[in-house]
Every structure is written in C-alpha cells, then in structure tokens.
Enzyme design. Structure first.
Site, PDB file in Angstrom:
ATOM      1  NE  ARG A  68      -3.898   0.400   0.480  1.00  0.00           N
ATOM      2  CZ  ARG A  68      -4.828   0.165  -0.466  1.00  0.00           C
ATOM      3  NH1 ARG A  68      -4.806   0.815  -1.621  1.00  0.00           N
ATOM      4  NH2 ARG A  68      -5.762  -0.739  -0.258  1.00  0.00           N
ATOM      5  NE  ARG A  92      -3.306  -4.480  -6.834  1.00  0.00           N
ATOM      6  CZ  ARG A  92      -4.138  -3.738  -6.129  1.00  0.00           C
ATOM      7  NH1 ARG A  92      -3.792  -2.513  -5.781  1.00  0.00           N
ATOM      8  NH2 ARG A  92      -5.338  -4.183  -5.803  1.00  0.00           N
ATOM      9  CG  HIS A 160      -2.412   2.776  -8.005  1.00  0.00           C
ATOM     10  ND1 HIS A 160      -2.355   3.636  -6.947  1.00  0.00           N
ATOM     11  CD2 HIS A 160      -3.669   2.282  -8.016  1.00  0.00           C
ATOM     12  CE1 HIS A 160      -3.545   3.663  -6.342  1.00  0.00           C
ATOM     13  NE2 HIS A 160      -4.349   2.842  -6.981  1.00  0.00           N
ATOM     14  CG  ASP A 205     -11.830   6.484  -7.471  1.00  0.00           C
ATOM     15  OD1 ASP A 205     -11.017   6.475  -8.409  1.00  0.00           O
ATOM     16  OD2 ASP A 205     -12.202   5.455  -6.876  1.00  0.00           O
ATOM     17  CD  GLU A 264      -4.106   5.738  -9.369  1.00  0.00           C
ATOM     18  OE1 GLU A 264      -4.479   4.804 -10.101  1.00  0.00           O
ATOM     19  OE2 GLU A 264      -4.707   6.064  -8.342  1.00  0.00           O
TER      20      GLU A 264
HETATM   21  C1  BG6 Z   1      -7.491   3.751  -7.523  1.00  0.00           C
HETATM   22  C2  BG6 Z   1      -8.931   3.548  -7.896  1.00  0.00           C
HETATM   23  O1  BG6 Z   1      -6.703   3.745  -8.655  1.00  0.00           O
HETATM   24  O2  BG6 Z   1      -7.100   2.675  -6.668  1.00  0.00           O
HETATM   25  C3  BG6 Z   1      -9.782   3.491  -6.641  1.00  0.00           C
HETATM   26  O3  BG6 Z   1      -9.332   4.599  -8.745  1.00  0.00           O
HETATM   27  C4  BG6 Z   1      -9.272   2.416  -5.696  1.00  0.00           C
HETATM   28  O4  BG6 Z   1     -11.136   3.232  -6.979  1.00  0.00           O
HETATM   29  C5  BG6 Z   1      -7.795   2.654  -5.439  1.00  0.00           C
HETATM   30  O5  BG6 Z   1      -9.999   2.462  -4.494  1.00  0.00           O
HETATM   31  C6  BG6 Z   1      -7.137   1.636  -4.524  1.00  0.00           C
HETATM   32  O6  BG6 Z   1      -7.337   0.353  -4.962  1.00  0.00           O
HETATM   33  P1  BG6 Z   1      -6.798  -0.868  -4.128  1.00  0.00           P
HETATM   34  O7  BG6 Z   1      -7.227  -2.110  -4.828  1.00  0.00           O
HETATM   35  O8  BG6 Z   1      -5.305  -0.737  -4.090  1.00  0.00           O
HETATM   36  O9  BG6 Z   1      -7.398  -0.730  -2.744  1.00  0.00           O
END
Ligand code: BG6
Length: 292
Positions: A68, A92, A160, A205, A264
């Site tokens: 994360r 990922r 991302h 978002d 992103e």
């Molecule tokens: C973003 C999306 O790119 O990633 C969001 O637009 C999403 O909708 C976020 O909540 C995080 O995603 P994840 O799967 O890493 O929790």
C-alpha cells in the site's frame, strides 16, 4: 545481504520487510527502494528533501497482497472489470525477476525487472512484460509490454503512484482542465473537468481520458511542486480516499489520507492498449520535483 557498487551509485540488497525482500539504490542525488514483489518502487527521496512517494504505515508485506503505497503496477487490467476477481490485475502481487542493474554515464542507476510468465492463458495472453526503474535526480519508470503471441493482445496499465504531500487541504493538482473523465463515485459518468486546479475536500476518484498532459502537484505545505511527465500514457487517474474509505481500508491508516494523493499514469478504459502480434508499447513516467 550483499551490495553492488556501480560506477556512480550503489545498490544494496536488503532483507526488506515482512515476507518481502527489497533493493536500496543510492545515487549522488537521491535514494530509492524497490521491492521485487509487484516491482513496487516504494520510495524515492532526493537528498535533503521529504520523500516523494507515500508509503502507508499499515501496509502489508506479504506475498498475496499488494504493497500500500509507492508505485504498485495495475496490469493487465485496472479496477475490477466484469469477470475478474482481482482488483487492478495480478502484476502487483507477483514477484518480478531482477534482470539487470546498470549505471549509465549520467550517474543514474537503472534496474530492469521482468514479470514471470503467468500460467493462466485465459486470464492473460502471452506477452513479455518488463519494467525499468531509473533513479537519479528524477525518478523514471517504464513499463514495456511486447506481444509474443500470434494474435492481438489488449490490456490496461496504470502506474498507481502514491505521492507524499504535507497537507491535502493545501494541495492543487494542475494540468487537467478541459479533460473528460469517468467519475468512479458517480457510476463512472462521463464529465469534463472545469477546474484550473483540482482541490481535495472529499473523496475523489476519477479516470481522466485522452490526456498526455504533464500534471503538477502543487504542495503549499511542503513548498514543493511534483511534476509528473509521461509518454505512451493516455489516462491519468486522480484518487484520494478521504475519511470513510481510509477507515475502511485495513492496510491504510485512518488519518493517512491527509498526507497523500494518487496521480496515476497509464492507459485505462477506452484508452486500453491494443498490440498486434510482435508489437510493443512503452508507458513511461518521469517524476521530478522543484522547490517553491
Ligand atoms: C485507484 C482507484 O486507482 O485505486 C480506486 O481509482 C481504488 O477506486 C484505489 O480504491 C485503490 O485500490 P486498491 O485495490 O489498491 O485498494
């Protein structure tokens, strides 16, 4: 643990965190950290400056979950399209192979990784997928996909990127005025950005489409501008989970939404990449900072 001294920089193989190993790269200007798990760049920091990438204090470091923070790679799809069980694809959470570490004459360090072959051919046709990270005065990342199959391959990608900010209420994201976007918080309705600078006062978002523009993150609290320049990317996603979603995410701190914004770069939805047999595509992002 072993080290590699290059002509200019240095690469150190670290024990990493949790189940995952990592590489630390130092150059005359900067320091970076990369986890082969997901080929996730988790840090880039210029000497004497705050970190550029945001990494959650609550991130898991396990084989089956994405990290994360930093730059997880959403590939070969973005979000959770119908029929897919895994959000943002499988890249990922795979352990990428380390192919090469090099130090070009400009003093930077490059690390090349390769996504191991994915067994489930119904989920993903045969492509060679490589990722090159360049650490120097700026951070460069490049996802290179080559269609090795005999038929057309289509995919979405998204680098991302979680950025560190001093205070989200003092952040402006600039460069998307006039661009059409899909609003994920309003049934993916198509809208047009009217704001000169995007500001954050609630969850946001959005998938901005058909834009190759440079996007800048103006951070008044850290007195810094982060510049995100790209090539081969027609979509930009902007995301901040805000209060309720931050609380709902197990691997993310309740208050961390104040210290980060995701900008992103990739090719999402109608901007998906289509490759004929033998063709390649490069999605390239260059992240640099200046003081204000
Ligand atoms: C973003 C999306 O790119 O990633 C969001 O637009 C999403 O909708 C976020 O909540 C995080 O995603 P994840 O799967 O890493 O929790």
């Amino acid at each position: 643990m072993s080290d590699a001294n290059l002509q200019h920089g240095r690469v150190t193989f670290l024990d990493g965190r949790g189940d995952l190993s990592a590489l630390e790269i130092t150059t005359p200007w900067s320091r970076a950290e990369i986890f082969p798990h997901g080929a996730t760049v988790t840090q880039f920091q210029k000497t004497g400056e705050p970190p550029v990438l945001f990494l959650s204090q609550c991130s898991r470091y396990t084989n089956d979950a994405p990290i994360r923070g930093g730059i997880p790679i959403a590939f070969p799809w973005f979000g959770k399209p119908e029929g897919k069980t895994m959000q943002h694809g499988f890249a990922r959470v795979k352990d990428w192979e380390l192919k090469e570490v090099a130090s070009p004459p400009d003093g930077s360090v490059t690390v090349r990784m390769r996504l191991p072959n994915y067994a489930d051919a119904t989920a993903w046709p045969g492509c060679n997928v490589e990722y090159v990270v360049t650490v120097g005065e700026a951070l460069g990342v490049e996802l290179i996909v080559t269609n090795k199959s005999a038929s057309e391959a289509a995919y979405e990608d998204c680098l991302h990127t979680y950025f560190t900010v001093g205070d989200i209420s003092q952040v402006a994201v600039i460069g998307l005025k006039g661009v059409e976007y899909l609003d994920a918080l309003d049934g993916r309705k198509r809208k047009t950005e009217t704001a000169e600078s995007i500001r954050f006062t609630a969850e946001l978002d959005r998938v901005y489409l058909n834009t190759a523009h440079v996007v800048e993150i103006h951070d008044a609290a850290l007195r810094r501008v982060i510049r995100v320049a790209k090539e081969g990317s027609r979509s930009t996603v902007v995301w901040n989970p805000w209060i309720a979603k931050a609380k709902a995410m197990a691997d993310y701190g309740d208050e961390e939404y104040k210290q980060m914004v995701c900008v992103e770069s990739g090719n999402v939805a109608e901007n998906q990449v289509k490759l004929r047999a033998g063709e390649s595509h490069r999605t390239v992002v260059r992240i640099s900072t200046t003081k204000i």
